[in-house]
Design a protein around this motif. Structure first.
Motif: not given
Length: 573
Positions: A82-87
């Motif tokens: 999720y964090l990678m997608a958000a970044i």
């Protein structure tokens, strides 16, 4: 601060409240629609719960939900995914903002000020993409249970990314340009704000995703050194350091042969610092050492992003002097462009130098030293000017055994700076002008920025001393909403008004900023049972436990990188 600092960026704040409401409604409605589409909706319901959990701490929930759509339907997606997608979504939005700057045309002859602002904007947004990509790689290369160990580094980058965007907007005076660019980067600023809040609360997020068994007690056993594997070896020095560099860091810099010698009298290879920097070899690995012999060097110097790990030293403050007179009031140029010396490349070190801006108080915003370099150290230096003398623009910075002088907002910025064991000299400015030592620009409540003065002396210079009770002098005023200034273990002279701080005209930042004091001394200090201005509702004296959060080790992680600079430092209180 500069003109760019005097224009409030209020649209993002306004949308914050609206975004939370719209986001909550959108998430629920999207979940209901998905459930209807999929029959029983159990898989989608599970995905929406993950999205809701991931976005719970963000101010722009609808934007957050959209940013993780690519992984939302993956039942096995982790917080890392999720964090990678958000970044990645943030990178895409910043690139769109760059396209807006590329399609904006401003004639350099008809409007040189705003043409320069636009060029600055392109440069800053380029830096934003670089640091977002570094954040993406760091998350991608981390194990799930070590994400919490990366918080300091990620917040360092993400806070800078947000500052790059707002600084871009701050550079414009005309609403037609400012509004167009603000609209063009609105999604980017929202997603960056979200990312900061997500990373700041990553520990709780991991627990919410039921990964407690994978955390390995990270709360009590944080492997902070892993944040710095990209620069640090097992012996505490960067892996690319040569033996000669290790001698340098032990304080034996005079025994070394510098990469470049600068001398006004022609006894060195170069006669200007800029020439020595231009000789920086492409793809150079290691510490690039510049020795500047005694003399006055009238030049505006930039250590650009492609020149990391520059060590510049002179024959002493007052002997090796870099000087310039660029300023806003008389030349109408952006504050950042007034800097006599600007350090952008990471790992910058300066020692035994004077950085001076000679514009005088009539020049208004006129920077002597501007630092964007991460893990920068400046020691045994003199930084001289009037308004906006030292600009700690972004990233982690450390100053030790320095003399810093000025009048209005003369220590200002949006980075994380600790100034230790230094002499802070308040000068006399224009008639009727007040003095403010600091003007911090912290913009997000959960980022890790601010300025700390530790074990310093704040005094009045000779010209101000005689009239020090007639000229109002304050410890600071808040440049941005969440300005954070910590003054601890510092001697404060009687020229500082008892109220301590003054509000930013036209704003209500005094209700959200923080001025924290600990164990100060001198006639200008206020005891713990005393009080400063009552309008600063979040300002107070703090105890040793809270003060320890703003030490070199805790605030800028200096115990992990300052030993490689040769600068003396105190890691704690």
């Amino acid at each position: 601060m500069g003109t760019e600092g005097k224009v409030a960026v209020s649209a993002v704040s306004l949308i914050l409240v609206v975004g939370v409401i719209i986001g909550a409604v959108a998430v629920v409605r999207h979940g209901e629609e998905s459930k209807a589409h999929n029959g029983n909706g159990s898989g989608t319901t599970s995905s929406m719960k993950s999205v809701t959990t991931f976005c719970a701490s963000t101010p722009f929930k609808d934007a957050c939900a959209r940013s993780v759509e690519s992984v939302a339907n993956n039942a096995t997606a982790t917080p890392k995914d999720y964090l990678m997608a958000a970044i990645q979504a943030t990178i895409q939005e910043v690139r769109k903002a760059i396209e807006v700057t590329n399609t904006t045309k401003i004639d350099p002859k008809e409007d040189p000020f705003h043409h320069s602002a636009l060029e600055n904007c392109k440069e800053l947004l380029g830096y934003a993409v670089d640091e977002l990509q570094a954040s993406f790689s760091t998350v991608g290369n981390s194990e799930l249970h070590t994400l919490s160990d990366r918080v300091d580094q990620l917040l360092n980058w993400l806070s800078a990314v947000y500052s790059y965007q707002t600084s871009c907007l701050d550079g414009f005076e005309k609403a037609e340009y400012k509004n167009a660019l603000e609209n063009g980067m609105l999604n980017a600023t929202q997603l960056t704000n979200n990312a900061v809040d997500i990373v700041a609360g990553i520990s709780d997020l991991l627990k919410s995703f039921n990964n407690a068994t994978q955390l390995n007690n990270f709360t009590n056993q944080r492997r902070l050194l892993q944040d710095y594997e990209f620069v640090m070896g097992h012996d505490g020095f960067p892996t690319w350091f040569r033996f000669e560099d290790r001698k340098l860091l032990a304080g034996h810099h005079r025994l070394l042969t510098p990469n470049a010698v600068v001398a006004k009298d022609g006894s060195g290879r170069f006669k200007s610092i800029s020439e020595a920097l231009a000789a920086y070899p492409p793809n150079f690995k290691g510490r690039y050492i510049i020795y500047v012999k005694a003399g006055i060097y009238a030049e505006n110097v930039i250590v650009d992003k492609n020149k990391p790990n520059v060590f510049i030293y002179g024959d002493g403050a007052g002997r090796t002097i870099v000087t310039g007179g660029k300023n806003f009031a008389l030349m109408h140029i952006q504050t950042s462009n007034t800097a006599t010396f600007a350090a952008i490349g990471d790992g910058f070190i300066a020692r035994s130098m004077t950085f001076r801006n000679t514009a005088g108080p009539q020049g208004h915003q006129a920077v002597a030293l501007r630092v964007m370099s991460d893990m920068a150290a400046v020691f045994d230096c003199s930084i001289e000017g009037f308004q906006d003398t030292l600009y700690y623009q972004v990233h982690r910075q450390f100053y030790r055994n320095c003399v810093i002088s000025g009048t209005v907002d003369f220590i200002f910025g949006k980075g994380a700076a600790v100034i230790q064991n230094s002499l802070i000299i308040v000068r006399r400015g224009l008639p009727g002008q007040f003095n403010t030592v600091t003007a911090d620009g912290k913009e997000l409540e959960n980022d890790r920025t601010g300025v700390v003065l530790q074990n310093c002396r704040i005094v009045a210079d000779t010209e101000l001393f005689k009239s020090r009770f007639q000229v109002a002098s304050y410890l600071g005023r808040p440049w941005k909403k969440f300005a954070k200034t910590v003054i601890m273990q510092t001697e404060i002279g009687d020229h500082i008004r008892p109220e301590g701080y003054i509000k930013w005209d036209g704003e209500a930042f005094e209700k959200s900023c923080q001025y924290l004091e600990f164990a100060n001394r001198g006639p200008g200090a206020v005891p713990p049972n005393g009080s400063r201005s009552k309008i600063f509702t979040r300002s107070r004296h703090i105890d040793p436990r809270e003060a320890s959060q703003y030490t070199v080790a805790a605030f800028i992680q200096g115990h992990l990188w300052l030993r490689t600079t040769g600068a003396p430092f105190t890691p704690g209180l």
